[in-house]
Scaffold this motif. Structure first.
Motif, PDB file in Angstrom:
ATOM      1  N   VAL A  11      -4.031  -4.216  -3.620  1.00  0.00           N
ATOM      2  CA  VAL A  11      -4.997  -3.457  -2.823  1.00  0.00           C
ATOM      3  C   VAL A  11      -5.575  -2.314  -3.650  1.00  0.00           C
ATOM      4  CG1 VAL A  11      -5.239  -1.944  -0.807  1.00  0.00           C
ATOM      5  CG2 VAL A  11      -4.049  -4.128  -0.596  1.00  0.00           C
ATOM      6  N   TRP A  69     -17.116  -9.985   0.018  1.00  0.00           N
ATOM      7  CA  TRP A  69     -16.182  -9.219  -0.809  1.00  0.00           C
ATOM      8  C   TRP A  69     -15.359  -8.274   0.062  1.00  0.00           C
ATOM      9  CZ3 TRP A  69     -13.673  -8.899  -5.232  1.00  0.00           C
ATOM     10  CH2 TRP A  69     -13.088  -7.689  -5.578  1.00  0.00           C
ATOM     11  N   GLU A  71     -14.672  -8.555   3.196  1.00  0.00           N
ATOM     12  CA  GLU A  71     -13.729  -9.369   3.981  1.00  0.00           C
ATOM     13  C   GLU A  71     -12.513  -9.724   3.137  1.00  0.00           C
ATOM     14  OE1 GLU A  71     -15.099 -12.850   6.093  1.00  0.00           O
ATOM     15  OE2 GLU A  71     -16.972 -11.826   6.626  1.00  0.00           O
ATOM     16  N   TYR A  72     -12.749 -10.060   1.885  1.00  0.00           N
ATOM     17  CA  TYR A  72     -11.670 -10.402   0.955  1.00  0.00           C
ATOM     18  C   TYR A  72     -10.735  -9.201   0.776  1.00  0.00           C
ATOM     19  CZ  TYR A  72      -9.480 -12.271  -3.278  1.00  0.00           C
ATOM     20  OH  TYR A  72      -8.580 -12.740  -4.212  1.00  0.00           O
ATOM     21  N   ASP A  74     -10.475  -6.576   2.810  1.00  0.00           N
ATOM     22  CA  ASP A  74      -9.834  -6.291   4.109  1.00  0.00           C
ATOM     23  C   ASP A  74      -8.662  -7.238   4.373  1.00  0.00           C
ATOM     24  OD1 ASP A  74     -11.492  -4.151   4.635  1.00  0.00           O
ATOM     25  OD2 ASP A  74     -12.880  -5.314   5.893  1.00  0.00           O
ATOM     26  N   ALA A  75      -8.796  -8.490   3.987  1.00  0.00           N
ATOM     27  CA  ALA A  75      -7.696  -9.448   4.172  1.00  0.00           C
ATOM     28  C   ALA A  75      -6.479  -9.019   3.353  1.00  0.00           C
ATOM     29  CB  ALA A  75      -8.141 -10.853   3.785  1.00  0.00           C
ATOM     30  N   ALA A  76      -6.712  -8.522   2.154  1.00  0.00           N
ATOM     31  CA  ALA A  76      -5.600  -8.028   1.323  1.00  0.00           C
ATOM     32  C   ALA A  76      -4.954  -6.810   1.975  1.00  0.00           C
ATOM     33  CB  ALA A  76      -6.094  -7.689  -0.076  1.00  0.00           C
ATOM     34  N   ARG A  77      -5.765  -5.929   2.524  1.00  0.00           N
ATOM     35  CA  ARG A  77      -5.223  -4.751   3.218  1.00  0.00           C
ATOM     36  C   ARG A  77      -4.394  -5.169   4.434  1.00  0.00           C
ATOM     37  NH1 ARG A  77     -10.767  -2.046   2.778  1.00  0.00           N
ATOM     38  NH2 ARG A  77     -10.579  -0.846   0.855  1.00  0.00           N
ATOM     39  N   GLU A  78      -4.884  -6.163   5.164  1.00  0.00           N
ATOM     40  CA  GLU A  78      -4.156  -6.643   6.335  1.00  0.00           C
ATOM     41  C   GLU A  78      -2.819  -7.273   5.939  1.00  0.00           C
ATOM     42  OE1 GLU A  78      -6.720  -9.163   8.667  1.00  0.00           O
ATOM     43  OE2 GLU A  78      -8.223  -7.570   8.839  1.00  0.00           O
ATOM     44  N   ARG A  79      -2.809  -8.054   4.847  1.00  0.00           N
ATOM     45  CA  ARG A  79      -1.554  -8.627   4.353  1.00  0.00           C
ATOM     46  C   ARG A  79      -0.571  -7.521   3.994  1.00  0.00           C
ATOM     47  NH1 ARG A  79      -4.999 -12.131   1.821  1.00  0.00           N
ATOM     48  NH2 ARG A  79      -4.857 -11.031  -0.167  1.00  0.00           N
ATOM     49  N   THR A  82       0.745  -5.860   7.251  1.00  0.00           N
ATOM     50  CA  THR A  82       1.686  -6.753   7.922  1.00  0.00           C
ATOM     51  C   THR A  82       3.026  -6.763   7.197  1.00  0.00           C
ATOM     52  OG1 THR A  82      -0.112  -8.144   8.737  1.00  0.00           O
ATOM     53  CG2 THR A  82       2.077  -9.142   8.644  1.00  0.00           C
TER      54      THR A  82
END
Length: 91
Positions: A11, A69, A71-72, A74-79, A82
């Motif tokens: 991140v 980009w 979204e990509y 943000d997906a890493a931040r969400e992982r 979690t």
């Protein structure tokens, strides 16, 4: 290095690359170069993997598709979030 540490580093690198793109888009090439250097110092392998992914179309290129980009990233931040939550819940 733990998976959590690697996710944090991922991140951080993605944030640095995003800031670099934004600086370049605003006309500040020097800042953009410094941010890329920081990203390479943080995790040179990840920067190389991301660059390769961009070349083959697996990773969005911010200069071509900024929403994809983001979204990509943000997906890493969400992982990361979690994983941090799951780690906090362990006894």
């Amino acid at each position: 290095m733990s998976d959590l540490d690697q996710l944090r580093r991922n991140v951080r690198v993605l944030d640095l690359l995003t800031a670099s793109f934004m600086a370049y888009a605003a006309g500040d090439r020097d800042a953009a170069d410094l941010l890329i250097t920081d990203a390479k110092e943080c995790d040179p392998v990840l920067v190389s993997v991301l660059k390769g992914g961009m070349l083959i179309g697996e990773v969005p290129r911010p200069e071509e598709d900024l929403p994809a980009w983001m979204e990509y990233v943000d997906a890493a931040r969400e992982r990361l979030a979690t994983t941090e939550e799951a780690t906090d819940e362990r006894p």
